[in-house]
Structures are given as structure tokens and as C-alpha cells.
Design a protein around this motif. Structure first.
Motif, short mmCIF file in Angstrom:
data_model
loop_
_atom_site.label_atom_id
_atom_site.label_comp_id
_atom_site.label_asym_id
_atom_site.label_seq_id
_atom_site.Cartn_x
_atom_site.Cartn_y
_atom_site.Cartn_z
N ASP A 15 0.86 -0.97 0.21
CA ASP A 15 -0.41 0.35 0.04
C ASP A 15 1.00 1.54 -0.07
N ASN A 41 -4.22 -1.41 -14.19
CA ASN A 41 -5.17 -0.70 -12.62
C ASN A 41 -3.89 -1.13 -11.92
N HIS A 60 1.19 -1.87 -6.44
CA HIS A 60 0.00 -1.07 -6.45
C HIS A 60 -1.20 -1.67 -7.25
N HIS A 61 -2.40 -1.79 -6.70
CA HIS A 61 -3.64 -2.35 -7.10
C HIS A 61 -4.52 -1.53 -7.28
N THR A 64 -7.54 -1.46 -3.94
CA THR A 64 -7.39 -2.24 -3.52
C THR A 64 -6.24 -2.34 -1.62
N VAL A 66 -3.69 -3.75 0.38
CA VAL A 66 -3.38 -5.07 0.68
C VAL A 66 -2.95 -5.50 2.32
#
Length: 132
Positions: A15, A41, A60-61, A64, A66
Motif C-alpha cells: 500500500d 490498474n 500496487h493495484h 485495493t 493489501v
């Protein structure tokens, strides 16, 4: 010149993409070797060591969260047999923002020092050579 037969890349989500990449670069002497933004993304930073054939990839998505490492025994272990180099590397880890922590497995406290990053993942600097 030694040819590379294989390169190991360890990838994990975070994150805190930029901060984690900076911590590992400063603490372990890695360099940014690549990265990507909004690739389906995902954002990512790739770092590699200038003298070794391995990379770390942090991703990093978008959208989301983490969270922290799943356990205290998720480790990257680096063997550094020369005492002065080992101590200098430990000092660099602390300066980069890692926190020295007791190991989950006491073996690592007997043979080195464990450090935790801001995501809860751990790095062990073993103060010995690796042997089979």
C-alpha cells in the motif's frame, strides 16, 4: 564477464509503493531498474542490486488495500559473512526506516539481525556465509 543464466525476481504488493521501494533501495543498496504506472490498474517499481542477479518488484493495484504481511515468518534472507560489511548493512537498514525486531524463529537471532518494513515484511541479514 559472467553471463546470467537466470535472474530471480521476488514480487509482492504494498500500500506504500514509493516508500517501500525507497526503503529497500537505501537499506540494501538496490537501484531502481524500472517501473510502470496504470498498467491494467497496477503501478509498480522494480529494484535490483548492481552486483547480484536478483530483483524485487513492488506493486500496487488501484483500489485495493493489501494490509500487512500475513505472518512474521515471511522473510528475505541475505547472507553477509564479512563482519564490517554486515554491520554497515545493518546500519543502512535502520537509516532507511526499517525497525530491528526479534525474529519469529530464534535461529535468525543467533545468526544475524531481523528488520521489519512498514508493511510488516521482514528482512534478515545473516552474519555468516551460506553453506549447504
Amino acid at each position: 564477464m559472467v553471463s546470467r543464466n537466470a535472474v530471480l525476481r521476488v514480487a509482492r504488493p504494498t500500500d506504500h509503493l514509493e516508500r517501500i521501494a525507497a526503503m529497500y533501495s537505501q537499506g540494501l543498496g538496490f537501484e531502481v531498474i524500472g517501473g510502470f504506472s496504470d498498467h491494467q490498474n497496477f503501478d509498480g517499481v522494480l529494484i535490483g542490486h548492481p552486483h547480484h542477479h536478483y530483483h524485487l518488484e513492488f506493486t500496487h493495484h488501484h483500489g485495493t488495500i493489501v494490509g500487512r504481511a500475513p505472518t512474521q515468518d515471511n522473510l528475505l534472507v541475505f547472507y553477509i559473512p564479512e563482519p564490517a560489511q554486515w554491520q554497515a548493512q545493518c546500519d543502512a537498514m535502520l537509516q532507511a526506516g526499517f525497525i530491528a525486531v526479534p525474529s519469529y524463529n530464534p535461529y535468525w537471532d543467533e545468526n544475524g539481525q531481523t528488520f521489519e518494513d512498514l508493511d510488516g515484511y521482514r528482512v534478515v541479514l545473516a552474519s555468516r556465509d551460506w553453506t549447504v
